[in-house]
Design an enzyme around this catalytic site. Sequence first.
Site, PDB file in Angstrom:
ATOM      1  N   ASN A 243      37.500  -4.194  29.699  1.00 19.55           N
ATOM      2  CA  ASN A 243      36.633  -4.141  28.516  1.00 19.55           C
ATOM      3  C   ASN A 243      37.103  -3.084  27.620  1.00 19.55           C
ATOM      4  O   ASN A 243      38.114  -2.334  28.072  1.00 19.55           O
ATOM      5  CB  ASN A 243      35.233  -3.819  29.116  1.00 19.55           C
ATOM      6  CG  ASN A 243      34.273  -4.817  29.542  1.00 19.55           C
ATOM      7  OD1 ASN A 243      34.320  -5.904  28.972  1.00 19.55           O
ATOM      8  ND2 ASN A 243      33.250  -4.671  30.325  1.00 19.55           N
TER       9      ASN A 243
ATOM     10  N   HIS B 114      30.592 -13.461  27.891  1.00 22.75           N
ATOM     11  CA  HIS B 114      32.072 -13.432  27.331  1.00 22.75           C
ATOM     12  C   HIS B 114      32.267 -14.801  26.391  1.00 22.75           C
ATOM     13  O   HIS B 114      33.085 -15.173  26.411  1.00 22.75           O
ATOM     14  CB  HIS B 114      33.119 -13.043  28.031  1.00 22.75           C
ATOM     15  CG  HIS B 114      33.125 -11.706  28.462  1.00 22.75           C
ATOM     16  ND1 HIS B 114      33.570 -10.560  27.793  1.00 22.75           N
ATOM     17  CD2 HIS B 114      32.486 -11.221  29.751  1.00 22.75           C
ATOM     18  CE1 HIS B 114      33.308  -9.491  28.421  1.00 22.75           C
ATOM     19  NE2 HIS B 114      32.755  -9.739  29.646  1.00 22.75           N
TER      20      HIS B 114
ATOM     21  N   TYR C 277      34.700 -15.068  39.203  1.00 29.23           N
ATOM     22  CA  TYR C 277      35.496 -15.472  37.929  1.00 29.23           C
ATOM     23  C   TYR C 277      35.962 -16.709  38.178  1.00 29.23           C
ATOM     24  O   TYR C 277      35.869 -17.879  37.551  1.00 29.23           O
ATOM     25  CB  TYR C 277      36.676 -14.460  37.482  1.00 29.23           C
ATOM     26  CG  TYR C 277      35.895 -13.464  36.656  1.00 29.23           C
ATOM     27  CD1 TYR C 277      35.039 -12.646  36.937  1.00 29.23           C
ATOM     28  CD2 TYR C 277      36.422 -13.459  35.329  1.00 29.23           C
ATOM     29  CE1 TYR C 277      34.601 -11.511  36.397  1.00 29.23           C
ATOM     30  CE2 TYR C 277      35.765 -12.532  34.596  1.00 29.23           C
ATOM     31  CZ  TYR C 277      34.838 -11.283  35.050  1.00 29.23           C
ATOM     32  OH  TYR C 277      34.243 -10.663  34.274  1.00 29.23           O
TER      33      TYR C 277
END
Length: 503
Positions: A129, A56, A339
């Site tokens: 997404n 990303h 993350y």
Amino acid sequence: MTDDKKTLTTGFGMPVDNDLNSVTAGPKGPILMQDIHLLDKLSHFDRERIPERVVHAKGAGAHGYFEVTHDVTKYTRARFLSEVGKKTEVFARFSTVGGEKGSADSERDPRGFALKFYTEEGNYDMVGNNTPVFFIRDTLKFPDFIHTQKRNPATNLKDADMFWDFLSLTPESIHQVTILFSDRGTPSSFRNMNGYSSHTYMWYSKKGEYYWVQLHFKTEQGIRNFSGPEAEQMRGIDPDVATRDLYEAIAKGDFPSWRLEVQIMTPEQAKDYRFDPFDITKVWPHGDFPPMDVGRLVLNRNPENYFAEVEQAAFSPGNFVPGIGPSPDKMLQGRLFSYHDTHRHRLGSNYHLLPINAPKACAMNSYQRDGHMRFDNNGGGGPNYWPNSFGGPDPNPEVAPPPIDVAGMAARHAYTLGDVDFVQPGDLYRKVMTDVDREHLVNNIVSHLKNAQKRIQLRQTALFYKADADYGRRVGNGLGLDMEQVERLAAMSQEERVAATRK
Ligand code: NDP
């Protein structure tokens, strides 16, 4: 000098007298070490780049708000969803996945759809997404999968063999591959695509009742995609097409919006459902779990500074608020760790204090202290441990999620699902796609898969055939494959198919 005309300073605030000429020994140099302004300027410039996101990396963002339009208090105690008409500030970031920071917006790739809701109970991140499913269902495979979508370690080129070798050895990817190679794999802008939680999450009410949910942000601009050839052309014409589109639309007051719908499954329904509702390679059919309206997302303000607001924005599917929690989804479980971990590497241990990431609608009262670049008051003189009897913040047991029943043997359990992975991509191909969709899908696959080795083409085409015979036949014919061989491979187990197509 007028009041609003500022004096240039060094990074430490010392006024700068001259920004054209370095301090030199005589007009022809050399430059003297004592030119503090020059050293400050060069050394900061040398450190301008931070690590690129591993995935990303290329993205665009905007500010906006979320407004509740329907009562969902039966299902969740989340305060930002507690009242029809309630508005919460949001920051959104859209992205491609595999490409580098300078790559083209119209590449065939899923698109990231990440939202940060600045709620009064902390920041809630929805990190989804534009596709409702994913390629793999166990996070253990994620680093391998991403390696295959990036560059060959020897040539540093994108590599069709790596790409299709992994996918054809990972049959659960077939649903996402079918969506990715439809025209939904090349949205014409970030405004013209849906956003999905993809994962199942838990919602729980004040009464302690819980539900499994899937979120769908449906674009109010309508779905619009580039065809394969249009997307390819656009990579040359305007590699930043989606970034530009988002910025320009908001700048001229044409604010993009999405309607949030939720699908809800009770724990009892989940126990007996015909497939694992936590398997991210599957959708919950709308017929079984009709989507319900929740609210509306509107993006109405562009960032003032890309680096500060978009590049430094850091989302995590582990950022929950009371009323929303994780499910056992094995892809989600890995993301809950990864993350925060990658942001600490990319931005530093105190990245949560950066203005774009810090809570805006509530205080942050943790006992976390110190670390690189701690730029608030670091808890001042207050206690830095708990329990304490010096008035420090206490946990609040009232926000505890309901207990969930889990049991089983600790082991690396394999999925033993038979051919269930092929049902939904087959339905998508047969029932949802139009003739034009199917034609574009087959052309998009053929133009990419033709670059892989023949044995990999055969193995992958057998998977398309298993999803739908017509689908497999059309791809096989497009590649000029021997269809009898494809059919034989499709009739085999995956282990036999792999053995039959080994190098
Ligand atoms: P429905 O007919 O109720 O829903 C079909 C869904 O497919 C719609 O949400 C539509 O999105 C979406 N869609 C249309 N074209 C494409 C495409 N080329 N690629 C991906 N999605 C597309 O059917 P079911 O719920 O029974 O599901 C049937 C199949 O539809 C599934 O197997 C799955 O592949 C796909 N799908 C299902 C979703 C779900 O949550 N149930 C979500 C998305 C896809 P839109 O309304 O935005 O046009």
